[in-house]
Enzyme design. Structure first.
Site, PDB file in Angstrom:
ATOM      1  N   HIS A 181      61.811  -0.870  65.619  1.00  0.00           N
ATOM      2  CA  HIS A 181      62.258   0.124  66.611  1.00  0.00           C
ATOM      3  C   HIS A 181      62.586   1.444  65.923  1.00  0.00           C
ATOM      4  CE1 HIS A 181      66.722  -0.290  65.947  1.00  0.00           C
ATOM      5  NE2 HIS A 181      66.406  -1.529  65.607  1.00  0.00           N
TER       6      HIS A 181
ATOM      7  N   ASP B 297      64.039   3.987  67.578  1.00  0.00           N
ATOM      8  CA  ASP B 297      65.234   4.629  68.134  1.00  0.00           C
ATOM      9  C   ASP B 297      66.435   4.263  67.271  1.00  0.00           C
ATOM     10  OD1 ASP B 297      65.139   1.896  69.068  1.00  0.00           O
ATOM     11  OD2 ASP B 297      66.658   2.378  70.579  1.00  0.00           O
TER      12      ASP B 297
ATOM     13  N   GLU C 254      65.264  -0.222  71.530  1.00  0.00           N
ATOM     14  CA  GLU C 254      65.941  -1.460  71.114  1.00  0.00           C
ATOM     15  C   GLU C 254      67.448  -1.323  71.231  1.00  0.00           C
ATOM     16  OE1 GLU C 254      67.783  -4.538  68.574  1.00  0.00           O
ATOM     17  OE2 GLU C 254      68.021  -2.384  68.440  1.00  0.00           O
ATOM     18  N   GLU C 255      67.952  -0.137  70.866  1.00  0.00           N
ATOM     19  CA  GLU C 255      69.409   0.030  70.834  1.00  0.00           C
ATOM     20  C   GLU C 255      70.012   0.124  72.238  1.00  0.00           C
ATOM     21  OE1 GLU C 255      70.872  -0.619  68.255  1.00  0.00           O
ATOM     22  OE2 GLU C 255      69.846   0.130  66.479  1.00  0.00           O
TER      23      GLU C 255
ATOM     24  N   ASP D 130      64.496  -6.385  60.490  1.00  0.00           N
ATOM     25  CA  ASP D 130      65.570  -5.709  61.245  1.00  0.00           C
ATOM     26  C   ASP D 130      66.841  -6.552  61.164  1.00  0.00           C
ATOM     27  OD1 ASP D 130      66.731  -3.722  62.788  1.00  0.00           O
ATOM     28  OD2 ASP D 130      66.068  -4.555  64.700  1.00  0.00           O
TER      29      ASP D 130
ATOM     30  N   SER E 204      71.844  -9.217  67.369  1.00  0.00           N
ATOM     31  CA  SER E 204      70.857  -9.622  68.375  1.00  0.00           C
ATOM     32  C   SER E 204      69.643  -8.702  68.359  1.00  0.00           C
ATOM     33  CB  SER E 204      71.485  -9.565  69.774  1.00  0.00           C
ATOM     34  OG  SER E 204      72.706 -10.261  69.796  1.00  0.00           O
TER      35      SER E 204
HETATM   36  N1  BES Z   1      69.127  -4.571  63.786  1.00  0.00           N
HETATM   37  C1  BES Z   1      70.145  -4.815  64.756  1.00  0.00           C
HETATM   38  C2  BES Z   1      70.465  -6.271  64.950  1.00  0.00           C
HETATM   39  C3  BES Z   1      70.955  -6.971  63.707  1.00  0.00           C
HETATM   40  C4  BES Z   1      71.846  -6.381  62.859  1.00  0.00           C
HETATM   41  C5  BES Z   1      70.518  -8.226  63.467  1.00  0.00           C
HETATM   42  C6  BES Z   1      72.273  -7.034  61.743  1.00  0.00           C
HETATM   43  C7  BES Z   1      70.958  -8.892  62.357  1.00  0.00           C
HETATM   44  C8  BES Z   1      71.828  -8.295  61.477  1.00  0.00           C
HETATM   45  C9  BES Z   1      69.732  -4.221  66.081  1.00  0.00           C
HETATM   46  O1  BES Z   1      69.231  -2.930  65.974  1.00  0.00           O
HETATM   47  C10 BES Z   1      70.928  -4.128  66.967  1.00  0.00           C
HETATM   48  O2  BES Z   1      71.839  -3.424  66.658  1.00  0.00           O
HETATM   49  N2  BES Z   1      70.894  -4.848  68.074  1.00  0.00           N
HETATM   50  C11 BES Z   1      71.904  -4.761  69.077  1.00  0.00           C
HETATM   51  C12 BES Z   1      71.272  -5.305  70.330  1.00  0.00           C
HETATM   52  C13 BES Z   1      71.899  -4.880  71.601  1.00  0.00           C
HETATM   53  C14 BES Z   1      72.074  -3.408  71.750  1.00  0.00           C
HETATM   54  C15 BES Z   1      71.100  -5.450  72.740  1.00  0.00           C
HETATM   55  C16 BES Z   1      73.128  -5.591  68.708  1.00  0.00           C
HETATM   56  O3  BES Z   1      73.014  -6.620  68.031  1.00  0.00           O
HETATM   57  O4  BES Z   1      74.221  -5.182  69.088  1.00  0.00           O
HETATM   58 ZN    ZN Z   2      71.011  -1.540  65.832  1.00  0.00          ZN
END
Ligand code: BES
Ligand code: ZN
Length: 446
Positions: free
Chosen positions: A77, A79, A144-145, A171, A390
Site C-alpha cells: 500500500h 498510502d 490500506e490505512e 508489511d 491487521s
Molecule cells: N502494516 C500495518 C499492519 C501491521 C503492522 C502488521 C505491524 C504487522 C505488524 C498496516 O499498515 C496497518 O497499520 N494496518 C492497520 C489496519 C487498519 C487500519 C484496518 C492496523 O493494524 O491498525
Molecule cells: Zn499502517
C-alpha cells in the site's frame, strides 16, 4: 552514480508524496503518488494501469506472462498515516532524511519502503537476466490505512486479471535487525465509536453538578466496564469463537528472546498489563483485545473551565483472532454498550470498518519457499511468528482469489510506524531487494 545511490534517490522521490489516505486535503497527493508508481513500472517494462475507485486509485503492474511459470501477486500500500502530532517529528515528515543507518519519513516502513524494495528487486532481476523466474503482478492500493474499502470489490471484479498462485507481502515486522522473520498470522479488527448525550446543553458544573449525569464521567465508567480485573473482556460472547493457542506455537514463541522484557523495552512502560495466563507475545499475537483509541468530551483548553459537557465520546477497536467474526463482535459490543447506557444519558453507537484475522500454514510448499528465501537473504533460519497488527485484505485475497499470502516483514521494533519519526532501516531496504530476488527464484522452482 552508484546503483545503490540511484535506488535510494528513487525511493526518496517516492517518499516525498504526502499520500495520506484519510485526509481529503491530500487526495491529489495520493493520486500523484500512484502516477509515480505507474511511471516507475513503465520504465521497467511492466504493463502498468491505474484503476479509479470511489476512493483512491489501485495500481496494477504485470510482467509479460510466460505460460511455463507460476504467478506471484505482490501486494503493498502506497498510502500512509497522518503525521500528527507534528511537534513530535525531529525532521520534516515528508522530507526523507538519512540519519546514521535509518531513513526517517512518514511511510518509510509502512509501507513504501517495504514494497519499493520488491519493485527494485524485480527491476534488478530483469536487468541481470532479462526475464523473471515467475510471472509477477503488483497490486498496490492507496487505502490500506483506512480499511481498504474498495479493494475487496476490485478483487471480486478482477479475478482473471489477478489470477495468481501465491501472494507475497512485506508489511509486517522483523524481530530484530538481521533476524529473518516469517509471519504466518495476523489479528483482525473491528472498529466502533460511541457517544453519550446527556443534558440538552453544556451546564455549569457547580450549579448542576451532583444531580445530573456527566457524559464524560459516564463514558469513563462505560469504558471501564469493558474488562475485568484480570484483563478479560466482559462483552458477552466475545470469546465464543476464539481458537486457543496451539501448544507448538506457545513452545516455539517461548524459545524466542524474552518477549515480556522486549515489550517493556520497546514501549517504555514500567509494567505489563493484560489478560492473565499469557505471555506478552501471546497477548499481542494470538489473543483478542478491546482497546480505546480515543476518548473525549468537555473542556480541553488551557486552565480550568467548570462545565458538565452535553456529550462525550470514545473510539474503540477490537483486535480479533481466528475464528472471531468481525461483524458479530461489533454487534455484541454495540449491544453491550447499549445495555450499559447510564440513566440520564442516550447512547449512539456507530460501527466502523473491520477485517478478519488471518492464519496460514508456514510449512506449506510456498511457505517453505519463503523460508528458504529468508534464510538465503539473511543467513539464518527464519523465526515463525504471528503479528498483532491487521492487514484486512489478506483474508479477502485468500477468500476471493483463493491464494495464501507469504508475510515477509521488514519493519523493525523501533521503526515508529503510525507515530512521529517513522523510519526504515537502510539495511532492510537493500535486504528487501535481495529478499525479493531470492523469493521469486525459490517460488519459480518450488
Ligand atoms: N502494516 C500495518 C499492519 C501491521 C503492522 C502488521 C505491524 C504487522 C505488524 C498496516 O499498515 C496497518 O497499520 N494496518 C492497520 C489496519 C487498519 C487500519 C484496518 C492496523 O493494524 O491498525
Ligand atoms: Zn499502517
Amino acid at each position: 552514480m552508484s546503483q545503490k545511490q540511484q535506488q535510494l534517490d528513487e525511493f526518496f522521490d517516492f517518499l516525498r508524496f504526502p499520500s495520506i489516505s484519510t485526509d481529503s486535503a491530500h487526495k491529489d497527493d495520493v493520486d500523484r503518488c500512484a502516477d509515480y508508481l505507474i511511471e516507475k513500472f513503465g520504465s521497467m517494462g511492466l504493463e502498468a494501469s491505474k484503476y479509479a475507485t470511489p476512493g483512491h486509485p489501485i495500481v496494477i503492474a504485470k510482467s509479460a506472462p510466460k505460460a511455463d511459470r507460476p504467478t506471484v501477486l505482490i501486494y503493498g500500500h502506497y498510502d500512509v498515516q497522518p503525521i500528527d502530532p507534528i511537534e513530535g517529528w525531529a525532521t520534516p515528515p515528508f522530507e526523507p532524511t538519512l540519519i546514521d543507518d535509518k531513513i526517517f519519513c512518514r511511510g518509510a516502513t509502512d509501507n513504501k519502503g517495504q514494497h519499493f524494495s520488491h519493485i527494485l528487486g524485480v527491476e534488478e532481476t530483469l536487468k541481470q537476466h532479462g526475464e523473471l523466474p515467475v510471472n509477477v503482478i503488483f497490486l498496490l492500493e492507496g487505502e490500506e490505512e483506512i480499511g481498504s474499502p474498495n479493494l475487496a470489490p476490485f478483487l471480486e471484479q478482477n479475478r482473471d486479471l489477478l489470477a495468481a498462485d501465491i501472494c507475497a507481502v512485506s508489511d509486517t515486522g522483523m524481530l530484530a535487525p538481521g533476524v529473518p522473520t516469517m509471519t504466518y498470522g495476523l489479528r483482525g479488527i473491528s472498529c466502533l465509536e460511541f457517544t453519550l448525550h446527556g443534558p440538552k446543553g453544556d451546564l455549569h458544573s457547580g450549579v448542576y453538578g451532583g444531580a445530573v449525569a456527566n457524559p464524560a464521567l459516564m463514558v469513563s465508567r462505560l469504558v471501564a466496564k469493558l474488562h475485568d480485573e484480570t484483563g478479560r473482556v466482559l462483552i458477552p460472547h466475545f470469546y465464543d469463537d476464539v481458537i486457543p493457542l496451539a501448544d507448538w506455537e506457545r513452545e516455539m514463541w517461548a524459545s524466542l528472546p524474552d518477549g515480556d522484557a522486549s515489550t517493556m523495552a520497546e514501549t517504555g512502560v514500567s509494567a505489563l498489563w493484560g489478560e492473565q495466563g499469557y505471555t506478552a507475545l501471546e497477548q499481542r499475537w494470538a489473543r483478542p483485545t478491546a482497546e480505546v483509541n480515543g476518548i473525549g468530551g468537555g473542556y480541553q483548553g488551557e486552565g480550568s473551565k467548570t462545565v458538565i459537557p452535553r456529550s462525550a465520546m470514545a473510539k474503540l477497536s477490537f483486535r480479533l483472532v481466528p475464528d472471531q467474526d468481525p461483524a458479530a463482535i461489533a454487534r455484541h459490543a454495540k449491544e453491550f454498550l447499549e445495555s450499559q447506557c447510564p440513566e440520564g444519558c442516550r447512547i449512539d453507537v456507530e460501527i466502523g470498518h473491520d477485517g478478519p484475522a488471518y492464519v496460514m500454514d508456514p510449512h506449506s510448499q510456498h511457505g517453505k519457499a519463503a523460508q528458504a528465501a529468508l534464510e538465503k537473504t539473511f543467513g539464518s533460519a527464519p523465526r515463525l511468528i504471528r503479528e498483532g497488527g491487521s492487514i484486512p485484505i489478506i483474508q479477502a485475497i485468500h477468500d476471493i482469489l483463493g491464494i495464501d499470502s507469504l508475510l515477509l516483514g521488514l519493519a523493525l521494533p523501533d521503526c515508529q510506524i503510525h507515530a512521529p519519526n517513522e523510519n526504515f532501516y537502510l539495511e532492510n531496504f537493500y535486504g528487501g531487494i535481495r529478499l525479493n530476488q531470492a523469493l521469486l527464484e525459490e517460488l519459480g522452482s518450488a
